[in-house]
Motif scaffolding. Structure first.
Motif, PDB file in Angstrom:
ATOM      1  N   HIS A  14       0.490   2.060   1.347  1.00 50.56           N
ATOM      2  CA  HIS A  14      -0.840   1.765   0.812  1.00 50.56           C
ATOM      3  C   HIS A  14      -0.941   0.271   0.492  1.00 50.56           C
ATOM      4  CE1 HIS A  14      -4.379   4.083  -0.656  1.00 50.56           C
ATOM      5  NE2 HIS A  14      -4.655   2.936  -1.257  1.00 50.56           N
TER       6      HIS A  14
ATOM      7  N   GLU B  63      -2.001  -3.070  -1.392  1.00 48.00           N
ATOM      8  CA  GLU B  63      -2.250  -3.438  -2.784  1.00 48.00           C
ATOM      9  C   GLU B  63      -3.658  -3.963  -2.989  1.00 48.00           C
ATOM     10  OE1 GLU B  63       0.867  -6.097  -4.001  1.00 48.00           O
ATOM     11  OE2 GLU B  63       2.175  -4.426  -4.590  1.00 48.00           O
TER      12      GLU B  63
ATOM     13  N   VAL C  82      -4.638   1.282  -5.091  1.00 50.68           N
ATOM     14  CA  VAL C  82      -3.237   1.681  -4.964  1.00 50.68           C
ATOM     15  C   VAL C  82      -2.821   2.593  -6.119  1.00 50.68           C
ATOM     16  CG1 VAL C  82      -2.268  -0.300  -6.218  1.00 50.68           C
ATOM     17  CG2 VAL C  82      -0.938   0.791  -4.384  1.00 50.68           C
TER      18      VAL C  82
ATOM     19  N   GLU D 239      -0.340   5.862  -6.177  1.00 51.32           N
ATOM     20  CA  GLU D 239       0.708   6.071  -7.170  1.00 51.32           C
ATOM     21  C   GLU D 239       0.571   7.454  -7.805  1.00 51.32           C
ATOM     22  OE1 GLU D 239      -0.008   2.784  -9.728  1.00 51.32           O
ATOM     23  OE2 GLU D 239       1.097   1.335  -8.481  1.00 51.32           O
TER      24      GLU D 239
ATOM     25  N   ARG E 282       4.256  -0.080  -1.256  1.00 58.40           N
ATOM     26  CA  ARG E 282       3.072  -0.914  -1.486  1.00 58.40           C
ATOM     27  C   ARG E 282       3.104  -2.093  -0.524  1.00 58.40           C
ATOM     28  NH1 ARG E 282       1.594  -0.345  -7.436  1.00 58.40           N
ATOM     29  NH2 ARG E 282       0.660  -2.414  -7.187  1.00 58.40           N
TER      30      ARG E 282
END
Length: 390
Positions: free
Chosen positions: A334, A336, A343, A347, A360
């Motif tokens: 993903h 940032e 993001v 998480e 990330r």
């Protein structure tokens, strides 16, 4: 009966050359003994099965498997030539015909995938998805765990919000060890203000917003044809990072070639050789004169895809924490700088799904990470393809 349109791409090693050979036509010999691994690719909202060729072509130069690897991408109901979800697949194994439209749309998509796996005599497949394909990917892993390997690769994940206090929580079917109902854990703020307003009904009921947005998304190929290519290029590049713009200019120095690719990906025709009928209903025409399916297709796929995105985990009965069974490995990438789904959403997903690991991407944007796979995505595709069998 239903008609299901899909794309098949097989990568195989040429014994006389280090280069991989990519077959994008429906392989004539579907014997699974010739296939070392199989991936189901779940596409984002907008494109269709045609995006598979672009994805696999990108991976082919780094292909490092001895056996054939088959990639399958199935058009979701109401998309391209695939029948709408109101025509229930013959492979339905769950009595959910009375479910809301969004849940029925997801269910029909799952059953269509099972039909295609059976068509190839594939017992199990790994999962690869982009963006909004995530909901369909995790739904498949949840409903048909016996048809998956337990490996999932996710790029720029769209993450469903969870609203445990919503009235739809009564539809949640997950039960914890103590016997109490589990309705998910509330998600962090992860979407743009516009998305949040749409989800909360600020712009109108979900069906209306989805129909309007679906019409725009479904007309993307027409829009691409109507707008000067340089405008399309500039529009995309303003949302990419500087590094991603450099990669795009290197791959597509000509805006017109990029626009032609986008038009092709978003405009799906009807190809007989990659079309499957359910219930052996082959007594009618496969395609109409306009290149669309003649079997129950209302062309409502984009609208229903968007309705799914606007739904909650409770609406769809997909509670990440409790309804997704144990997975061997879930690898997430993903950006940032993703402005569509922060993001922090990825998480949250990492914390909800078993054995999930998030990478990330510094400076990565939503579209950029999908356009340009990090090298470790390719490494994961190779490793998993070598480790599993169909």
């Amino acid at each position: 009966g239903r008609e299901i349109h899909y794309a098949a791409a097989r990568l195989r090693r040429d014994p006389t050359s280090p280069a991989a050979i990519l077959d994008t036509d429906d392989p004539p010999d579907r014997a699974s003994s010739k296939i070392g691994a199989c991936w189901i690719f779940f596409y984002p909202v907008g494109p269709n099965r045609r995006i598979l060729e672009a994805v696999v072509s990108h991976y082919a130069p780094q292909f490092e498997c001895d056996g054939d690897v088959l990639f399958l991408c199935v058009n979701r109901p109401g998309k391209g030539g695939t029948s709408s979800s109101n025509v229930i697949a013959a492979t339905t194994q769950h009595d959910e015909t009375a479910a809301p439209d969004e849940r029925q749309h997801v269910l029909a998509s799952m059953n269509d995938i099972v039909t295609i796996l059976d068509h190839y005599a594939i017992r199990k497949a790994s999962i690869l998805y982009m963006c909004a394909g995530s909901t369909f990917a995790y739904s498949f892993a949840s409903k048909f765990p016996e048809r998956t390997t337990g490996y999932i690769i996710g790029i720029s994940s769209w993450v469903l919000r969870s609203d445990p206090s919503s009235s739809s929580c009564h539809s949640c079917t997950s039960i914890d060890k103590g016997g109490s109902q589990q309705c998910g854990i509330e998600t962090p703020t992860m979407n743009t203000l516009t998305h949040r307003m749409a989800m909360r009904g600020f712009f109108g009921p979900k069906w209306m917003v989805s129909a309007i947005a679906g019409g725009i998304v479904g007309g993307a190929s027409v829009i691409f044809s109507s707008v000067p290519p340089i405008w399309v290029g500039k529009g995309l590049k303003k949302d990419l990072s500087d590094d991603e713009v450099l990669k795009l200019n290197e791959q597509f120095p000509d805006d017109e070639k990029f626009v032609e690719l986008m038009k092709w990906i978003h405009n799906d025709g009807c190809d007989e050789e990659v079309s499957v009928f359910v219930n052996n209903r082959q007594d009618g025409k496969i395609c109409g004169n306009d290149g669309t399916s003649s079997v129950g297709n209302k062309k409502d796929g984009d609208a229903k895809d968007i309705a799914v995105c606007l739904s909650t985990q409770q609406d769809l009965g997909l509670i990440y924490k409790t309804t997704i069974p144990f997975q061997r490995q879930v690898l997430l990438w993903h950006g940032e700088d993703d402005k569509m789904v922060s993001v922090v959403g990825a998480e949250y997903l990492e914390s909800m799904v078993s054995n999930a690991t998030l990478t990330r991407i510094t400076g990565g944007t939503h579209q950029g990470v999908m356009f340009f796979f990090p090298d470790d995505v390719m490494e994961a595709l190779n490793r998993i393809s070598r480790d599993v069998s169909v």
